[in-house]
Design an enzyme around this catalytic site. Structure first.
Site, PDB file in Angstrom:
ATOM      1  N   ASP A  36       0.910  -1.218   0.086  1.00 18.26           N
ATOM      2  CA  ASP A  36       0.025   0.005  -0.058  1.00 18.26           C
ATOM      3  C   ASP A  36       0.951   1.092   0.001  1.00 18.26           C
ATOM      4  O   ASP A  36       1.981   1.259   0.326  1.00 18.26           O
ATOM      5  CB  ASP A  36      -1.006   0.040   1.250  1.00 18.26           C
ATOM      6  CG  ASP A  36      -2.078   0.939   1.114  1.00 18.26           C
ATOM      7  OD1 ASP A  36      -2.347   1.464  -0.044  1.00 18.26           O
ATOM      8  OD2 ASP A  36      -2.465   1.314   2.174  1.00 18.26           O
ATOM      9  N   ARG A  40       0.125   7.724  -2.861  1.00 16.14           N
ATOM     10  CA  ARG A  40       0.557   8.714  -1.763  1.00 16.14           C
ATOM     11  C   ARG A  40       2.052   9.041  -2.131  1.00 16.14           C
ATOM     12  O   ARG A  40       2.377  10.089  -1.907  1.00 16.14           O
ATOM     13  CB  ARG A  40       0.545   8.220  -0.285  1.00 16.14           C
ATOM     14  CG  ARG A  40      -0.688   8.548   0.395  1.00 16.14           C
ATOM     15  CD  ARG A  40      -1.048   8.094   1.542  1.00 16.14           C
ATOM     16  NE  ARG A  40      -1.416   6.630   1.367  1.00 16.14           N
ATOM     17  CZ  ARG A  40      -1.410   5.615   2.448  1.00 16.14           C
ATOM     18  NH1 ARG A  40      -1.329   6.018   3.445  1.00 16.14           N
ATOM     19  NH2 ARG A  40      -2.112   4.317   1.926  1.00 16.14           N
ATOM     20  N   TRP A  41       2.996   7.992  -2.289  1.00 16.47           N
ATOM     21  CA  TRP A  41       4.298   8.185  -2.972  1.00 16.47           C
ATOM     22  C   TRP A  41       4.204   9.176  -4.082  1.00 16.47           C
ATOM     23  O   TRP A  41       5.113   9.890  -3.960  1.00 16.47           O
ATOM     24  CB  TRP A  41       4.896   6.908  -3.055  1.00 16.47           C
ATOM     25  CG  TRP A  41       6.321   6.813  -3.249  1.00 16.47           C
ATOM     26  CD1 TRP A  41       7.372   6.669  -2.446  1.00 16.47           C
ATOM     27  CD2 TRP A  41       6.984   7.007  -4.617  1.00 16.47           C
ATOM     28  NE1 TRP A  41       8.489   6.818  -3.137  1.00 16.47           N
ATOM     29  CE2 TRP A  41       8.116   6.895  -4.555  1.00 16.47           C
ATOM     30  CE3 TRP A  41       6.462   7.061  -5.860  1.00 16.47           C
ATOM     31  CZ2 TRP A  41       9.493   7.087  -5.676  1.00 16.47           C
ATOM     32  CZ3 TRP A  41       7.197   7.369  -6.996  1.00 16.47           C
ATOM     33  CH2 TRP A  41       8.782   7.130  -6.739  1.00 16.47           C
ATOM     34  N   ASN A  84     -10.369  -2.697  -6.474  1.00 20.65           N
ATOM     35  CA  ASN A  84      -9.609  -1.494  -7.396  1.00 20.65           C
ATOM     36  C   ASN A  84     -10.176  -1.223  -8.703  1.00 20.65           C
ATOM     37  O   ASN A  84      -9.910  -0.240  -9.121  1.00 20.65           O
ATOM     38  CB  ASN A  84      -8.185  -2.258  -7.399  1.00 20.65           C
ATOM     39  CG  ASN A  84      -7.361  -2.089  -6.354  1.00 20.65           C
ATOM     40  OD1 ASN A  84      -6.327  -3.084  -6.019  1.00 20.65           O
ATOM     41  ND2 ASN A  84      -7.575  -1.362  -5.394  1.00 20.65           N
ATOM     42  N   TRP A  85     -11.381  -2.060  -8.922  1.00 22.77           N
ATOM     43  CA  TRP A  85     -12.004  -1.544 -10.333  1.00 22.77           C
ATOM     44  C   TRP A  85     -12.832  -0.340 -10.119  1.00 22.77           C
ATOM     45  O   TRP A  85     -13.178   0.397 -11.254  1.00 22.77           O
ATOM     46  CB  TRP A  85     -12.956  -2.571 -10.576  1.00 22.77           C
ATOM     47  CG  TRP A  85     -12.441  -4.158 -11.018  1.00 22.77           C
ATOM     48  CD1 TRP A  85     -12.273  -5.299 -10.407  1.00 22.77           C
ATOM     49  CD2 TRP A  85     -11.648  -4.264 -12.441  1.00 22.77           C
ATOM     50  NE1 TRP A  85     -11.552  -6.065 -11.091  1.00 22.77           N
ATOM     51  CE2 TRP A  85     -11.237  -5.653 -12.398  1.00 22.77           C
ATOM     52  CE3 TRP A  85     -11.371  -3.428 -13.436  1.00 22.77           C
ATOM     53  CZ2 TRP A  85     -10.654  -6.177 -13.530  1.00 22.77           C
ATOM     54  CZ3 TRP A  85     -10.675  -4.116 -14.687  1.00 22.77           C
ATOM     55  CH2 TRP A  85     -10.376  -5.351 -14.529  1.00 22.77           C
TER      56      TRP A  85
HETATM   57  C1  FPP Z   1      -1.954   0.159  -3.416  1.00 27.90           C
HETATM   58  O1  FPP Z   1      -1.447   1.391  -3.309  1.00 27.90           O
HETATM   59  C2  FPP Z   1      -1.413  -0.548  -4.495  1.00 27.90           C
HETATM   60  C3  FPP Z   1      -2.052  -0.842  -5.626  1.00 27.90           C
HETATM   61  C4  FPP Z   1      -3.291  -1.092  -5.609  1.00 27.90           C
HETATM   62  C5  FPP Z   1      -1.346  -1.712  -6.701  1.00 27.90           C
HETATM   63  C6  FPP Z   1      -0.218  -2.624  -6.353  1.00 27.90           C
HETATM   64  C7  FPP Z   1       0.550  -2.587  -7.437  1.00 27.90           C
HETATM   65  C8  FPP Z   1       1.948  -2.637  -7.590  1.00 27.90           C
HETATM   66  C9  FPP Z   1       2.632  -2.649  -6.410  1.00 27.90           C
HETATM   67  C10 FPP Z   1       2.585  -2.500  -8.635  1.00 27.90           C
HETATM   68  C11 FPP Z   1       2.646  -3.345  -9.963  1.00 27.90           C
HETATM   69  C12 FPP Z   1       2.692  -4.878  -9.388  1.00 27.90           C
HETATM   70  C13 FPP Z   1       3.501  -5.745  -9.947  1.00 27.90           C
HETATM   71  C14 FPP Z   1       3.197  -7.404  -9.289  1.00 27.90           C
HETATM   72  C15 FPP Z   1       4.533  -5.630 -10.897  1.00 27.90           C
HETATM   73  P1  FPP Z   1      -2.395   2.639  -3.611  1.00 27.90           P
HETATM   74  O2  FPP Z   1      -2.403   3.083  -4.858  1.00 27.90           O
HETATM   75  O3  FPP Z   1      -3.550   2.302  -2.796  1.00 27.90           O
HETATM   76  O4  FPP Z   1      -1.831   3.902  -2.603  1.00 27.90           O
HETATM   77  P2  FPP Z   1      -2.561   4.962  -1.837  1.00 27.90           P
HETATM   78  O5  FPP Z   1      -3.275   4.224  -0.777  1.00 27.90           O
HETATM   79  O6  FPP Z   1      -1.414   5.749  -1.219  1.00 27.90           O
HETATM   80  O7  FPP Z   1      -3.410   5.778  -2.721  1.00 27.90           O
END
Ligand code: FPP
Length: 261
Positions: A36, A40-41, A84-85
């Site tokens: 997660d 934010r990053w 996530n969709w």
């Molecule tokens: C959560 O961060 C992350 C995801 C929904 C996707 C995870 C995908 C990856 C790490 C990259 C691709 C994967 C592979 C296997 C190559 P968020 O977007 O919810 O972060 P936030 O909470 O800060 O908005």
């Protein structure tokens, strides 16, 4: 070829100090990760969210190699949830593009290092082009026996449990008196995988977010404020060091042999 951690860690660094603390006879057999904080990053840097996911892909590579070198047997990464969709269409499309690229480009490295690849989740909802890459990579690595890398794609814990119930009812062969935990687990998409010993969550949120709900009943949870794209070898090693200090009783009053830190 990925051998051990020796020669992989920076000499004199914190990661090397942490690795020296780890008892390799008591490693978590199965590590699962809720990756997660990508968004934010990116936001902190004024970048588009997809840039966070791209940087997160690098953390995926590093965590995979570190676990394989350490001797972990199963690594499960939550890459795309059923929820996530709901994200903006552009993010969803680009995230699947990133996953497809990863499956196409990294398959060779996984195979050459003896890793087995597997996907859990609702396969019917995975975009066709990505699914073709998944099937190819699962087939290509099927005979490998080092670490199994599991990607959770279009995964939801409740949906997985419901689907198991549906399959049991539809099959009409399981008698209620015969249905125990092991039999039920054999209808889940994780069939054949041991339950996770350690669940890591990055970005500081204290939630399990519908991940492996059945399977984490006795899993040790480890949460770090570090955002996934910043997650490094030392963070993973710290999680294992802390895991080895836990007293795992599985509801009993005594630790299981070899499982007390
Ligand atoms: C959560 O961060 C992350 C995801 C929904 C996707 C995870 C995908 C990856 C790490 C990259 C691709 C994967 C592979 C296997 C190559 P968020 O977007 O919810 O972060 P936030 O909470 O800060 O908005």
């Amino acid at each position: 070829m990925w051998e051990s951690l020796e020669g992989y860690l920076r000499p004199g660094s914190e990661e090397e100090r942490l690795a020296a603390e780890i008892d390799t006879a008591r490693l978590p057999r199965h590590v699962a990760v809720i990756m997660d904080g990508n968004g934010r990053w990116a936001g902190q840097r004024g970048l588009a969210r997809i840039e966070g996911h791209k940087a997160g892909s690098e953390s995926v590579r590093e965590a995979t190699e570190t676990c394989a070198r350490l001797g972990v047997s199963y690594l499960t990464l939550y890459a795309f949830s059923k929820e996530n969709w709901k994200r903006p269409r552009q993010e969803v499309v680009r995230l699947w593009g990133l996953l497809r690229t990863y499956l196409r480009k990294d398959g060779r490295t996984l195979d050459e290092n003896g890793l087995r690849f597997r996907v859990i989740g609702d396969r019917d909802g995975i975009p066709r082009t990505a699914m073709a890459e998944v099937e190819r990579l699962e087939k290509r690595t099927a005979a490998n026996g080092r670490m199994t890398l599991v990607l959770a794609l279009n995964y939801g814990g409740r949906a997985e449990i419901l689907e198991a119930v549906r399959r049991i009812l539809k099959g009409g062969k399981v008698r209620s008196g015969d249905l125990d935990e092991d039999l039920f687990a054999s209808f889940l998409s994780t069939v054949g995988l041991p339950d996770p010993d350690l669940l890591i969550r990055t970005s500081g949120e204290m939630r399990v977010s519908n991940f492996l709900l059945w399977q984490i009943a006795y899993t040790e949870l480890w949460v770090t404020p570090v955002l996934w794209p910043d997650f490094q070898r030392k963070d993973l090693l710290q999680a294992v060091v802390d895991y080895q200090k836990r007293d795992r009783r599985f509801g009993d009053v005594q630790s299981r042999p070899g499982e007390k830190g």
